[in-house]
Design a protein around this motif. Structure first.
Motif: not given
Lengths: 253, 517
Positions: B378-393
């Protein structure tokens, strides 16, 4: 695919040639490169700035010494990169060691041995001359370093890689290659410590009271050339040793 | 001391590399602390530089004190744009260095010191490229950064790393040669290598000069190979996905972005925007090519099954964003491009850090292997989600604001295809990342999930959450992505400060172009 390559080459060549009629004439004294204040300055001021007759060395080691420092780093990187990719760890002592296909034995050809024994000291002396005389005549750290490195490689070719590596083991040549860059950088940092910009050799005359600022520049050029020569010669040998033995540093060619 | 900051940032990295090389041979354990210390100092000095530029304007530093006729020595020239990109480069370097902690502990070979020497020299080369004010010095540092990155990529364990690195060497060398040829042509016509002096000489030329045009074409084509612009990107996906994780985390965010920065610098400082946009009629074509790059990169990303490959094609699309933004001859386009250089560096870093953690902890290579990751890590995914949301915009992240500026630029300058491509690409990103979220949250086949769970619960190896040394850089990156987004107004103000300083992209050019179109 070959046709695509040909088209690309013809297109690039055409692009390069298309600007030909806009070029200044060959040897034109009033071309932008010749009449710019930069080249004027080099031609008129090199002697008064540093007393170095070889203008090319002055540009390379003093005016644009910052570039040359990074070029030395590039040479270092080339050697480190080859070691990082090729170098393999030593075989386990118990493991069967593959015997070379062409076993030549210990006694090498006497003609080659004698010739190299006579040639190598001459080569090394000449290399030192080229390094030391870089700011007076054609030469310098890169050229002298290559000759010096070539003399080690000659020893490795003539007597085999193993005896050469006994004289110049891996730890030592890697260390000396780094030391070369350290020498170069410390000349720059000494200027920083004395309160001037990086690589402003003139200020180094404060270290030796008998020296004038011009002499300090001239001598510092020699100093950085020596650093360059360390790195270049050691990296030459490192590249040969790693390539010749596929990174095992044993046997060799 | 403060006036020596520009050189100090390179010297701490160079000395770090030399120390690692000299002492690391004796004891491998000193490599990691030395590397992190050197990069930490470099980040501190970069912050100092940014502070000084904000207070006192452009910093001009003459190496060796050769300043009297400008151009005899080498000038380091830092305005707010350089300072921001420099801070980005050193920060990404520091974060990835922390991430590489596991590598040292697990690595049994004797190559750790060599890795860190190359790593520090890579960051030094990129920092030097960013702060230099000399066209030839830029080439030398381009060599430093390229050679180190070839070696770092070739150090990958998989056999394909070597072939990927080889094609990268060929392409990269061609790119660097084109750049050098271009600088040679420039010198032929202007007689100087200093960027500002070249600009003055080009302004002083009477009439159009085909040498300058050819030089311009050579430099831009060379840089486009280096930044993997659309038709010239063939080397990138393999090179970035087969190298070690700690290499891809530094190479993927920085190499292409610094390439874009150099292109922007060439346009703004060396050739000057007035020359670029008024003497060349074909800049519109470059925006068109950028549109193709965005669409092609997005479509190819959709087709990938491997996680890192997918990120690589997204980089191709992102480079399209930035090239298009820079060439649309609009103030907001240029601002968006420079802002996106920073934002995209951290977004890409976040993606590759997460991919590196997934690979390390769970052996994930393909996207469908991310099955159930929200539960397992879960902790890694939390960081990943922030980056993914930034990629989407998605709004609070920097990805949203850079797209906002780029779209504003596209609308003002009437490049509607570009605006369309940007929106399509955002939609594709949304599809890509929500597909990943779905797999990671619900599993591959949600309907069959229960049955599979009952049958073989013990076959799956236990997947542990990542080590703190991997999570800390991931979270810091995520935090920076959010901070860049929240403080976008201040950052844009800083960028505009420099754009006004060098007289760029006057509105009259915009109007002129608008009139033609």
């Amino acid at each position: 695919m070959k046709w695509i390559g040909l088209i690309a080459v013809i297109f690039t060549g055409g692009l390069l040639l298309s600007a030909m009629d806009d070029f200044p004439n060959w040897g034109d004294a009033h071309s932008p490169a010749n009449s710019s204040p930069v080249s004027q300055y080099y031609i008129e001021q090199t002697m008064t700035d540093s007393g170095v007759p070889n203008m090319v060395t002055a540009v390379l080691a003093d005016y644009r010494g910052y570039d040359t420092m990074f070029e030395t780093v590039v040479v270092l990187i080339a050697g480190i990169a080859i070691m990082a990719i090729l170098r393999v760890a030593k075989q386990v002592p118990g493991g069967a060691k593959p015997t070379p296909a062409h076993e030549v034995g210990d006694q090498h050809d006497i003609i080659i041995g004698t010739t190299c024994r006579l040639l190598i000291p001459v080569l090394q002396l000449f290399a030192l001359y080229v390094i030391a005389h870089g700011h007076h005549s054609p030469g310098g750290g890169f050229q002298g370093g290559v000759i010096l490195g070539a003399s080690f490689i000659l020893a490795a070719i003539a007597k085999g890689l193993d005896p050469a590596l006994q004289r110049l083991p891996e730890k030592r040549y890697v260390k000396l290659a780094f030391v070369g860059v350290v020498i170069y950088v410390s000349f720059g940092v000494a200027c920083l410590i004395l309160g001037e910009n990086f690589l402003d050799y003139g200020v180094l005359h404060e270290l030796l009271p008998t020296m004038s600022a011009e002499e300090a520049r001239s001598h510092s050029m020699l100093g950085v050339e020596i650093g360059v020569a360390f790195t270049v010669s050691m990296i030459m040998f490192a590249i040969y040793a790693n390539l010749a033995s596929k990174g095992e540093l044993e046997g060799g060619l | 001391m403060a006036e020596q900051y520009p050189i100090l940032v390179l010297l701490v990295l160079l000395f770090g590399a030399l120390l690692v090389g000299l002492s690391g041979m004796a004891d491998r354990r000193v490599c990691f602390p030395l590397t992190v210390t050197a990069l930490g100092l470099a980040v501190a000095v970069s912050i100092g530089i940014l502070q000084r530029v904000m207070d006192g304007g452009v910093i001009r530093y003459f190496v060796g004190g050769w300043s009297r006729p400008v151009g005899i020595g080498i000038e380091l020239r830092i305005d707010t744009i350089n300072a921001l990109v420099l801070l980005t480069v050193t920060t990404v370097g520091l974060l990835t260095a922390i991430f590489s902690f596991r590598r040292v502990r697990d690595d049994k070979t004797e190559k750790t010191p060599l890795f860190y020497v190359l790593y520090l020299l890579l960051i030094m080369g990129l920092s030097g490229m960013v702060i230099t004010g000399d066209a030839f010095n830029l080439y030398v540092l381009l060599e430093v950064s390229s050679l180190t990155s070839y070696a770092l990529i070739a150090m990958g364990k998989s056999k394909r790393a070597a072939t990927a690195a080889f094609s990268y060497i060929i392409m990269g060398t061609i790119g660097a040669s084109f750049y050098l040829l271009g600088v040679g042509y420039l010198y032929l016509r202007t007689g100087t290598l200093n960027m500002m002096e070249i600009h003055q000489a080009i302004l002083a030329l009477d009439g159009p000069s085909s040498t300058i045009v050819v030089a311009f074409v050579l430099i831009i084509v060379g840089l486009m190979i280096k930044m993997a612009f659309f038709p010239l990107f063939g080397w990138l996906p393999n090179a970035y996905s087969y190298c070690p994780s700690s290499t891809s985390c530094v190479v993927a965010p920085l190499m292409t972005k610094v390439g874009v920065y150099v292109m922007v610098r060439m346009m703004l400082t060396v050739f000057g925007t007035e020359w670029v946009f008024s003497n060349l009629q074909y800049t519109q074509w470059l925006v068109g090519m950028a549109v193709v790059a965005i669409l092609a990169g997005s479509v190819m990303a959709l087709a990938q099954v491997e996680l890192k490959k997918m990120f690589c094609y997204l980089i191709v699309a992102e480079v399209g964003y930035m090239v298009g933004g820079a060439w649309m001859a609009n103030h907001w386009g240029m601002v968006g491009t420079i802002y996106h250089i920073m934002g995209d560096a951290f977004m890409t870093l976040c993606m590759f850090l997460a991919a590196g953690i997934f690979l390390k902890q769970a052996g994930v290579v393909r996207i469908d292997q991310l099955d159930g990751m929200f539960r397992k890590m879960p902790w890694t995914m939390a960081g990943f989600v922030v980056g993914a949301l930034a990629m989407i915009g998605i709004p609070p992240t920097c990805g949203f604001f850079s797209k906002l500026y780029l779209i504003r630029g596209g609308m003002e300058s009437g490049h509607w295809f570009y605006v369309g491509a940007l929106l399509i690409s955002s939609l594709v990103n949304a599809v890509l990342f929500f597909r990943i979220f779905e797999i990671a949250y619900f599993g591959k086949n949600p309907a069959e999930g229960h049955a599979a769970h009952h049958e073989e619960p013990s076959v799956q190896p236990v997947i542990k959450e990542a080590h703190p040394s991997s999570l800390i850089p991931l979270y810091l990156t995520a935090a920076i992505i959010l901070l860049l987004g929240l403080f976008n107004g201040q950052i844009v103000e800083l960028i505009e400060h420099s754009l006004n300083g060098v007289q760029v992209i006057g509105t009259e050019i915009l109007v002129e172009k608008g009139g033609q179109g």
